[in-house]
Write a protein that holds these residues in place. Structure first.
Motif, mmCIF file in Angstrom:
data_model
loop_
_atom_site.group_PDB
_atom_site.id
_atom_site.type_symbol
_atom_site.label_atom_id
_atom_site.label_comp_id
_atom_site.label_asym_id
_atom_site.label_seq_id
_atom_site.Cartn_x
_atom_site.Cartn_y
_atom_site.Cartn_z
ATOM 1 N N GLU A 223 41.940 47.945 40.364
ATOM 2 C CA GLU A 223 42.371 48.215 38.990
ATOM 3 C C GLU A 223 43.886 48.050 38.881
ATOM 4 O O GLU A 223 44.646 48.521 39.733
ATOM 5 C CB GLU A 223 41.983 49.636 38.585
ATOM 6 C CG GLU A 223 42.413 49.993 37.168
ATOM 7 C CD GLU A 223 41.863 51.337 36.714
ATOM 8 O OE1 GLU A 223 40.623 51.470 36.647
ATOM 9 O OE2 GLU A 223 42.673 52.243 36.448
ATOM 10 N N LEU A 224 44.323 47.375 37.832
ATOM 11 C CA LEU A 224 45.752 47.183 37.600
ATOM 12 C C LEU A 224 46.424 48.495 37.229
ATOM 13 O O LEU A 224 45.932 49.241 36.374
ATOM 14 C CB LEU A 224 45.977 46.172 36.472
ATOM 15 C CG LEU A 224 45.728 44.704 36.803
ATOM 16 C CD1 LEU A 224 45.623 43.895 35.513
ATOM 17 C CD2 LEU A 224 46.837 44.151 37.676
ATOM 18 N N MET B 239 39.967 39.129 38.053
ATOM 19 C CA MET B 239 39.017 39.251 39.155
ATOM 20 C C MET B 239 38.454 37.906 39.592
ATOM 21 O O MET B 239 37.797 37.803 40.639
ATOM 22 C CB MET B 239 37.870 40.196 38.774
ATOM 23 C CG MET B 239 36.987 39.715 37.650
ATOM 24 S SD MET B 239 35.767 40.991 37.208
ATOM 25 C CE MET B 239 34.827 40.143 35.933
ATOM 26 N N LYS B 240 38.683 36.854 38.811
ATOM 27 C CA LYS B 240 38.231 35.513 39.173
ATOM 28 C C LYS B 240 39.295 34.715 39.916
ATOM 29 O O LYS B 240 39.109 33.534 40.198
ATOM 30 C CB LYS B 240 37.810 34.740 37.920
ATOM 31 C CG LYS B 240 36.519 35.220 37.284
ATOM 32 C CD LYS B 240 36.102 34.265 36.185
ATOM 33 C CE LYS B 240 34.700 34.575 35.678
ATOM 34 N NZ LYS B 240 34.248 33.547 34.711
ATOM 35 N N VAL C 258 36.173 46.850 40.566
ATOM 36 C CA VAL C 258 34.804 46.356 40.578
ATOM 37 C C VAL C 258 34.636 45.432 41.782
ATOM 38 O O VAL C 258 35.596 44.811 42.239
ATOM 39 C CB VAL C 258 34.477 45.612 39.258
ATOM 40 C CG1 VAL C 258 35.352 44.379 39.104
ATOM 41 C CG2 VAL C 258 33.006 45.258 39.163
ATOM 42 N N GLU C 259 33.439 45.341 42.291
ATOM 43 C CA GLU C 259 33.176 44.420 43.387
ATOM 44 C C GLU C 259 32.699 43.096 42.815
ATOM 45 O O GLU C 259 31.773 43.053 42.000
ATOM 46 C CB GLU C 259 32.125 44.987 44.340
ATOM 47 C CG GLU C 259 31.951 44.137 45.598
ATOM 48 C CD GLU C 259 31.076 44.799 46.642
ATOM 49 O OE1 GLU C 259 30.159 44.133 47.138
ATOM 50 O OE2 GLU C 259 31.321 45.991 46.938
ATOM 51 N N VAL C 260 33.363 42.007 43.226
ATOM 52 C CA VAL C 260 33.044 40.674 42.718
ATOM 53 C C VAL C 260 32.762 39.756 43.896
ATOM 54 O O VAL C 260 33.644 39.505 44.724
ATOM 55 C CB VAL C 260 34.214 40.102 41.888
ATOM 56 C CG1 VAL C 260 33.833 38.745 41.312
ATOM 57 C CG2 VAL C 260 34.603 41.060 40.788
ATOM 58 N N GLU C 261 31.525 39.265 43.999
ATOM 59 C CA GLU C 261 31.146 38.326 45.058
ATOM 60 C C GLU C 261 31.584 38.847 46.431
ATOM 61 O O GLU C 261 32.264 38.164 47.196
ATOM 62 C CB GLU C 261 31.735 36.945 44.769
ATOM 63 C CG GLU C 261 31.212 36.331 43.480
ATOM 64 C CD GLU C 261 31.828 34.976 43.173
ATOM 65 O OE1 GLU C 261 32.746 34.561 43.912
ATOM 66 O OE2 GLU C 261 31.409 34.340 42.197
ATOM 67 N N ASN C 262 31.217 40.077 46.705
ATOM 68 C CA ASN C 262 31.524 40.737 47.981
ATOM 69 C C ASN C 262 33.029 40.905 48.224
ATOM 70 O O ASN C 262 33.466 41.086 49.360
ATOM 71 C CB ASN C 262 30.904 39.964 49.153
ATOM 72 C CG ASN C 262 29.383 39.920 49.064
ATOM 73 O OD1 ASN C 262 28.743 40.914 48.728
ATOM 74 N ND2 ASN C 262 28.814 38.762 49.342
#
Length: 349
Positions: free
Chosen positions: A130-131, A108-109, A121-125
């Motif tokens: 999901e894999l 996610m990064k 999941v929502e990360v930094e908008n």
């Protein structure tokens, strides 16, 4: 009197000449979008090898375009990437240093879209997907293929990145992993992907290739970390390089009041007690007396010196000789060395 730092150590079948490890410090601006270096990494690592450092860990290297931490990071997802690592391997071996490369999928990064993780999941908008099981199988294969390229390049091994909140950390941590299949839920399920990758890399590369695991303190109990460390050892991991993970700031992971260093360093010394393979600790070790304290008191096998080696390529030789070293200024907001290797206040001094 011989410095405790200067004692050799065996990692797998390789003799490392001393107890100092250069951790995988990413020089984020030193590459292009295709995973090729634009600043000479061979020179960068050779300077630290010439300065005496026993074990070099080449910075986080992407196993796929999808898994890049940054769009200017180096990669090992294509055979065309191999020559740049051949140069690094040769340069370090010329100075009698053992050299491995850290392999990473950022999950996610990662840069770009879409991004993937253990769970949606929502990360930094930005929406993280999901894999699927099929996608997980592809990522396992990409780790193995990157390890084989590292072996072909003449490197002594790989470090599988399971810390710092990247993909494998996202699977092992129950703070992120909300899956309800064989890769989520129980501790064994959350560890499954990391263990399958280790097992696959060992089978593909053979018994003599070093496998290091960048171990993130990911969960709220030390007992889970101890269990994971022993599982990695049983599967043939040769060294654990302990650092922070997603749950590392848990209130349950607090060192004793009289412990002189960071909680991340402390966790490395705690994992050291659980396994019979070498363990390295990291974080904030800038002066030789700090490394000597940890080694003399038999609290750890190896000490990772990060920014200290950027500030002073000769840090290890100076430490062994009892000479003063350049002390990193810990520049804010980011390390200036990473810009181009020349902006560090200590450059050329």
């Amino acid at each position: 009197m011989t410095s405790v730092i200067d004692r050799s150590i065996m990692i797998n079948k390789k003799k490392v000449k001393n107890r100092i490890l250069m951790p995988p410090l990413v020089c984020f601006n030193w590459g292009n979008e295709e995973g090729f270096e634009t600043v000479d990494r061979a020179e960068h690592y050779a300077l630290r090898a010439k300065g005496g450092t026993g074990l070099m860990v080449v910075e986080a290297t992407a196993i796929s375009r999808e898994g890049r931490i940054t769009d200017t990071g180096i990669g090992l997802w294509r055979d065309e990437h191999i020559p740049q690592f051949e140069r690094m391997a040769h340069a370090c071996h010329q100075e009698d240093s053992v050299v491995i490369v850290q392999l990473v999928h950022a999950g996610m990064k990662a840069v770009g879209t879409p991004v993937y993780s253990s769970s949606a999941v929502e990360v930094e908008n930005k929406q993280c997907l999901e894999l699927s099981l099929e996608h997980i199988e592809r990522i396992k294969a990409e780790f193995i293929e990157a390890a084989l390229r590292a072996q072909k390049a003449g490197l002594d091994g790989v470090e599988i990145h399971g810390a710092h909140g990247y993909l494998l950390s996202q699977f092992t941590s129950k703070q992120v992993n909300a899956r309800n299949d064989q890769y989520g839920g129980s501790l064994d399920n959350r560890l499954r992907l990391s263990l399958e990758i280790v097992e696959g890399v060992r089978k593909a590369t053979g018994d003599d290739f070093i496998i290091c695991y960048r171990f993130g303190v990911n969960d709220p109990t030390l007992e889970e970390d101890k269990y994971f460390a022993k599982k990695l050892e049983a599967l043939g991991v040769d060294i654990l390089n302990v650092s922070a993970g997603i749950g590392a700031n848990s209130k349950n992971l607090v060192p004793p009041e009289d412990y002189p260093y960071s909680f991340i360093t402390y966790m490395g010394t705690e994992i050291f007690k659980q396994v019979d393979i070498p363990v390295a600790c990291v974080f904030g070790i800038k002066e030789p007396k700090q490394a000597e304290y940890l080694l003399e008191n038999e609290m750890i096998d190896m000490v990772a010196v990060g920014k200290g080696l950027l500030a002073d390529p000769n840090w290890t030789n100076k430490a062994i000789k009892g000479e003063g070293v350049n002390i990193c200024y810990n520049c804010a907001p980011w390390c200036k060395y990473g810009k181009d290797g020349k902006t560090c206040p200590w450059y050329g001094k």
